[in-house]
Write a protein that holds these residues in place. Structure first.
Motif, PDB file in Angstrom:
ATOM      1  N   ALA A 198       0.858  -1.294  -0.078  1.00  0.00           N
ATOM      2  CA  ALA A 198       0.038   0.091  -0.155  1.00  0.00           C
ATOM      3  C   ALA A 198       0.682   1.112  -0.047  1.00  0.00           C
ATOM      4  O   ALA A 198       2.138   1.219   0.501  1.00  0.00           O
ATOM      5  N   GLU A 199       0.425   2.283  -0.575  1.00  0.00           N
ATOM      6  CA  GLU A 199       1.012   3.699  -0.643  1.00  0.00           C
ATOM      7  C   GLU A 199       1.666   4.084   0.565  1.00  0.00           C
ATOM      8  O   GLU A 199       2.966   4.345   0.703  1.00  0.00           O
ATOM      9  N   ALA A 200       0.964   3.732   1.702  1.00  0.00           N
ATOM     10  CA  ALA A 200       1.343   4.349   2.892  1.00  0.00           C
ATOM     11  C   ALA A 200       2.397   3.374   3.684  1.00  0.00           C
ATOM     12  O   ALA A 200       3.327   4.276   4.455  1.00  0.00           O
ATOM     13  N   ALA A 201       2.472   2.356   2.911  1.00  0.00           N
ATOM     14  CA  ALA A 201       3.712   1.436   3.485  1.00  0.00           C
ATOM     15  C   ALA A 201       4.962   1.531   2.607  1.00  0.00           C
ATOM     16  O   ALA A 201       5.995   0.993   3.339  1.00  0.00           O
ATOM     17  N   LEU A 202       5.046   1.980   1.599  1.00  0.00           N
ATOM     18  CA  LEU A 202       6.356   2.130   0.718  1.00  0.00           C
ATOM     19  C   LEU A 202       7.583   2.913   1.608  1.00  0.00           C
ATOM     20  O   LEU A 202       8.706   2.290   1.397  1.00  0.00           O
ATOM     21  N   PRO A 203       7.198   3.800   2.459  1.00  0.00           N
ATOM     22  CA  PRO A 203       8.507   4.299   3.161  1.00  0.00           C
ATOM     23  C   PRO A 203       8.930   3.303   4.102  1.00  0.00           C
ATOM     24  O   PRO A 203      10.473   3.142   4.059  1.00  0.00           O
ATOM     25  N   LEU A 204       8.192   2.530   4.429  1.00  0.00           N
ATOM     26  CA  LEU A 204       8.764   1.373   5.550  1.00  0.00           C
ATOM     27  C   LEU A 204       9.450   0.240   4.713  1.00  0.00           C
ATOM     28  O   LEU A 204      10.344  -0.383   5.095  1.00  0.00           O
ATOM     29  N   ARG A 205       8.750   0.022   3.448  1.00  0.00           N
ATOM     30  CA  ARG A 205       9.261  -1.129   2.549  1.00  0.00           C
ATOM     31  C   ARG A 205      10.769  -0.707   2.305  1.00  0.00           C
ATOM     32  O   ARG A 205      11.557  -1.586   2.039  1.00  0.00           O
ATOM     33  N   TRP A 206      11.003   0.420   1.840  1.00  0.00           N
ATOM     34  CA  TRP A 206      12.386   0.959   1.364  1.00  0.00           C
ATOM     35  C   TRP A 206      13.317   1.507   2.196  1.00  0.00           C
ATOM     36  O   TRP A 206      14.272   2.153   1.957  1.00  0.00           O
ATOM     37  N   ALA A 207      12.947   1.679   3.700  1.00  0.00           N
ATOM     38  CA  ALA A 207      13.592   2.376   4.547  1.00  0.00           C
ATOM     39  C   ALA A 207      15.078   1.954   4.631  1.00  0.00           C
ATOM     40  O   ALA A 207      16.005   2.778   4.718  1.00  0.00           O
ATOM     41  N   GLU A 208      15.301   0.634   4.978  1.00  0.00           N
ATOM     42  CA  GLU A 208      16.727   0.164   4.896  1.00  0.00           C
ATOM     43  C   GLU A 208      17.308   0.157   3.886  1.00  0.00           C
ATOM     44  O   GLU A 208      18.658   0.993   3.801  1.00  0.00           O
ATOM     45  N   ARG A 209      16.877   0.294   2.588  1.00  0.00           N
ATOM     46  CA  ARG A 209      17.665   0.609   1.357  1.00  0.00           C
ATOM     47  C   ARG A 209      17.846   2.026   1.525  1.00  0.00           C
ATOM     48  O   ARG A 209      19.067   2.338   0.846  1.00  0.00           O
ATOM     49  N   ASP A 210      17.021   2.595   1.982  1.00  0.00           N
ATOM     50  CA  ASP A 210      17.207   4.440   1.673  1.00  0.00           C
ATOM     51  C   ASP A 210      18.001   5.019   2.783  1.00  0.00           C
ATOM     52  O   ASP A 210      18.078   6.189   2.672  1.00  0.00           O
ATOM     53  N   GLY A 211      18.352   4.052   3.511  1.00  0.00           N
ATOM     54  CA  GLY A 211      18.890   4.715   4.948  1.00  0.00           C
ATOM     55  C   GLY A 211      18.228   5.733   5.901  1.00  0.00           C
ATOM     56  O   GLY A 211      18.727   6.259   6.690  1.00  0.00           O
ATOM     57  N   THR A 212      16.992   5.124   5.730  1.00  0.00           N
ATOM     58  CA  THR A 212      16.009   6.038   6.815  1.00  0.00           C
ATOM     59  C   THR A 212      15.307   5.130   7.775  1.00  0.00           C
ATOM     60  O   THR A 212      14.400   5.758   8.459  1.00  0.00           O
ATOM     61  N   ALA A 240      16.234   3.950  10.747  1.00  0.00           N
ATOM     62  CA  ALA A 240      16.161   4.368  12.279  1.00  0.00           C
ATOM     63  C   ALA A 240      15.360   5.591  12.440  1.00  0.00           C
ATOM     64  O   ALA A 240      14.465   5.645  13.505  1.00  0.00           O
ATOM     65  N   GLU A 241      15.415   6.861  11.644  1.00  0.00           N
ATOM     66  CA  GLU A 241      14.548   7.837  11.880  1.00  0.00           C
ATOM     67  C   GLU A 241      13.042   7.349  11.514  1.00  0.00           C
ATOM     68  O   GLU A 241      12.414   7.973  12.324  1.00  0.00           O
ATOM     69  N   LEU A 242      12.751   6.587  10.742  1.00  0.00           N
ATOM     70  CA  LEU A 242      11.446   6.319  10.439  1.00  0.00           C
ATOM     71  C   LEU A 242      10.789   5.403  11.509  1.00  0.00           C
ATOM     72  O   LEU A 242       9.787   5.747  12.204  1.00  0.00           O
ATOM     73  N   LEU A 243      11.591   4.280  12.076  1.00  0.00           N
ATOM     74  CA  LEU A 243      11.170   3.662  13.116  1.00  0.00           C
ATOM     75  C   LEU A 243      10.907   4.705  14.548  1.00  0.00           C
ATOM     76  O   LEU A 243       9.791   4.585  15.084  1.00  0.00           O
ATOM     77  N   GLU A 244      11.848   5.711  14.565  1.00  0.00           N
ATOM     78  CA  GLU A 244      11.563   6.467  15.864  1.00  0.00           C
ATOM     79  C   GLU A 244      10.246   7.273  15.745  1.00  0.00           C
ATOM     80  O   GLU A 244       9.498   7.425  16.438  1.00  0.00           O
ATOM     81  N   ARG A 245      10.216   7.928  14.401  1.00  0.00           N
ATOM     82  CA  ARG A 245       8.991   8.580  13.969  1.00  0.00           C
ATOM     83  C   ARG A 245       7.369   7.892  14.223  1.00  0.00           C
ATOM     84  O   ARG A 245       6.586   8.260  14.780  1.00  0.00           O
ATOM     85  N   ARG A 246       7.697   6.525  13.577  1.00  0.00           N
ATOM     86  CA  ARG A 246       6.449   5.850  13.748  1.00  0.00           C
ATOM     87  C   ARG A 246       6.062   5.130  15.207  1.00  0.00           C
ATOM     88  O   ARG A 246       5.058   4.878  15.410  1.00  0.00           O
ATOM     89  N   SER A 247       6.945   5.056  15.898  1.00  0.00           N
ATOM     90  CA  SER A 247       6.873   4.414  17.239  1.00  0.00           C
ATOM     91  C   SER A 247       6.395   5.721  18.223  1.00  0.00           C
ATOM     92  O   SER A 247       5.871   5.563  19.525  1.00  0.00           O
ATOM     93  N   ALA A 248       6.588   6.798  17.966  1.00  0.00           N
ATOM     94  CA  ALA A 248       6.394   7.992  18.889  1.00  0.00           C
ATOM     95  C   ALA A 248       4.808   7.920  19.190  1.00  0.00           C
ATOM     96  O   ALA A 248       4.445   8.186  20.360  1.00  0.00           O
ATOM     97  N   PRO A 249       3.729   7.726  18.356  1.00  0.00           N
ATOM     98  CA  PRO A 249       2.332   7.548  18.973  1.00  0.00           C
ATOM     99  C   PRO A 249       2.223   6.592  20.040  1.00  0.00           C
ATOM    100  O   PRO A 249       1.163   6.506  20.633  1.00  0.00           O
ATOM    101  N   LEU A 250       3.175   5.548  20.247  1.00  0.00           N
ATOM    102  CA  LEU A 250       2.800   4.625  20.960  1.00  0.00           C
ATOM    103  C   LEU A 250       2.838   5.050  22.545  1.00  0.00           C
ATOM    104  O   LEU A 250       2.157   4.705  23.495  1.00  0.00           O
TER     105      LEU A 250
END
Length: 65
Positions: free
Chosen positions: A33-47, A49-59
């Motif tokens: 799904a479009e919303a999952a694309l940043p997660l799908r390619w995060a390791e490849r794109d080097g993002t 750690a930052e993405l995990l931190e941002r996505r974990s904040a709502p917890l």
């Protein structure tokens, strides 16, 4: 749900998108799904750690935290 996690996609929107993707390519090996694309390619794109931190904040907004 959006109050707890602003990145959350409503289930109906997600299912509509997945069904559209399957209609275009019914034998695909992967549905993303479009919303999952940043997660799908995060390791490849080097993002990752930052993405995990941002996505974990709502917890932190969950009851009991």
């Amino acid at each position: 749900m959006a109050k707890l996690n602003p990145a959350a996609v409503p289930v109906d929107d997600y299912l509509d998108e997945v069904m559209e993707l399957l209609a275009v390519e019914p034998t695909t090996r992967e549905i993303i799904a479009e919303a999952a694309l940043p997660l799908r390619w995060a390791e490849r794109d080097g993002t990752y750690a930052e993405l995990l931190e941002r996505r974990s904040a709502p917890l932190n907004n969950l009851p009991g935290r």
